[in-house]
Design a protein around this motif. Structure first.
Motif, PDB file in Angstrom:
ATOM      1  N   ALA A  57       0.799   4.993   0.800  1.00 36.25           N
ATOM      2  CA  ALA A  57      -0.075   5.865   1.593  1.00 36.25           C
ATOM      3  C   ALA A  57       0.568   7.235   1.780  1.00 36.25           C
ATOM      4  O   ALA A  57       1.759   7.429   1.535  1.00 36.25           O
ATOM      5  N   VAL A 115       0.848  -1.200   0.000  1.00 36.88           N
ATOM      6  CA  VAL A 115       0.000   0.000   0.000  1.00 36.88           C
ATOM      7  C   VAL A 115       0.877   1.241   0.000  1.00 36.88           C
ATOM      8  O   VAL A 115       1.746   1.403   0.863  1.00 36.88           O
ATOM      9  N   VAL A 124      -6.737   3.394   5.424  1.00 36.75           N
ATOM     10  CA  VAL A 124      -5.939   2.189   5.208  1.00 36.75           C
ATOM     11  C   VAL A 124      -6.123   1.210   6.369  1.00 36.75           C
ATOM     12  O   VAL A 124      -6.379   0.017   6.176  1.00 36.75           O
TER      13      VAL A 124
END
Length: 230
Positions: free
Chosen positions: A79, A77, A223
């Motif tokens: 972010a 991910v 998230v």
């Protein structure tokens, strides 16, 4: 989808801080190249937070190091913060990527599309199951799903005008996600970008500096809420 370790990549300390604040446990940092890795426990789940440094090469290097250390079978991910590019995108929104493009790539002389690295796809798709989990976890956040571009330049008003002409489908721009997406593509890893909008590509960096902290907090909140459901 089975539960996997999530490797969350951020560029800056300001983008790391909200994840660390949500964690009940945080390990001592470990350096792999320039990137700083920390294990952390959030909602009784173990994740890895990687601070890469700013830029495409730093992002790609950190992603490659993470996949070498933790394996390809992770949720990867990207972010943190991003600049809003499309009409209607506002500071405070969170962008979940359905596709990512390298806005600095231009091999049109050899028949490739603008933004396409030779030998690579025109764009990199965000993992659809991760997208669904993120959209389901939005709560009171304003979440938009769409295309994200990445390049080495901080996008001010002049640069933004050219990007809107060249890539009219882009919602937002950052300096790492497409490079991380390319590494994920090469390894067959699940990838998504989740970026809070900190600025609207203003003439200078003032808007970004004002809102980077709250943009990063919204990204981290979305998230972690989504990862808790996987």
């Amino acid at each position: 989808m089975t539960s996997r370790v999530a490797v969350i990549l951020v560029a800056m300390e300001e983008e790391a801080e909200p994840f660390l604040a949500l964690a009940s446990e945080v390990s001592e940092p470990v350096r792999i190249g320039r990137a700083e890795h920390r294990g952390m426990v959030i909602d009784a789940r173990t994740h890895v937070l990687v601070r890469s440094g700013v830029g495409m090469v730093n992002g790609a290097s950190a992603a490659a190091g993470a996949l070498a250390r933790y394996g390809d079978d992770v949720h990867l991910v990207s972010a943190g913060s991003a600049g809003g590019l499309a009409r209607g995108v506002q500071v405070g929104d969170v962008i979940v990527s359905d596709s990512l493009v390298n806005v600095g790539a231009d091999a049109r002389a050899f028949g490739y599309a603008l933004g396409q690295v030779p030998g690579m796809p025109v764009a990199y798709e965000g993992d659809p199951e991760l997208r669904r989990a993120l959209l389901a976890a939005r709560g009171d956040l304003t979440v938009r799903e769409g295309s994200v571009g990445s390049g080495e330049r901080f996008v001010t008003a002049e640069v933004a005008a050219q990007l809107r002409e060249d890539f009219p489908h882009l919602l937002a721009v950052d300096m790492e996600s497409a490079a991380i997406a390319q590494v994920a593509h090469n390894h067959g890893a699940r990838f998504i970008s989740v970026r809070g909008i900190s600025d609207l590509c203003a003439p200078d960096g003032t808007e970004f500096l004002t809102h980077v902290d709250d943009a990063a907090e919204r990204s981290a909140r979305l998230v972690t809420a989504a990862l808790a459901t996987l």
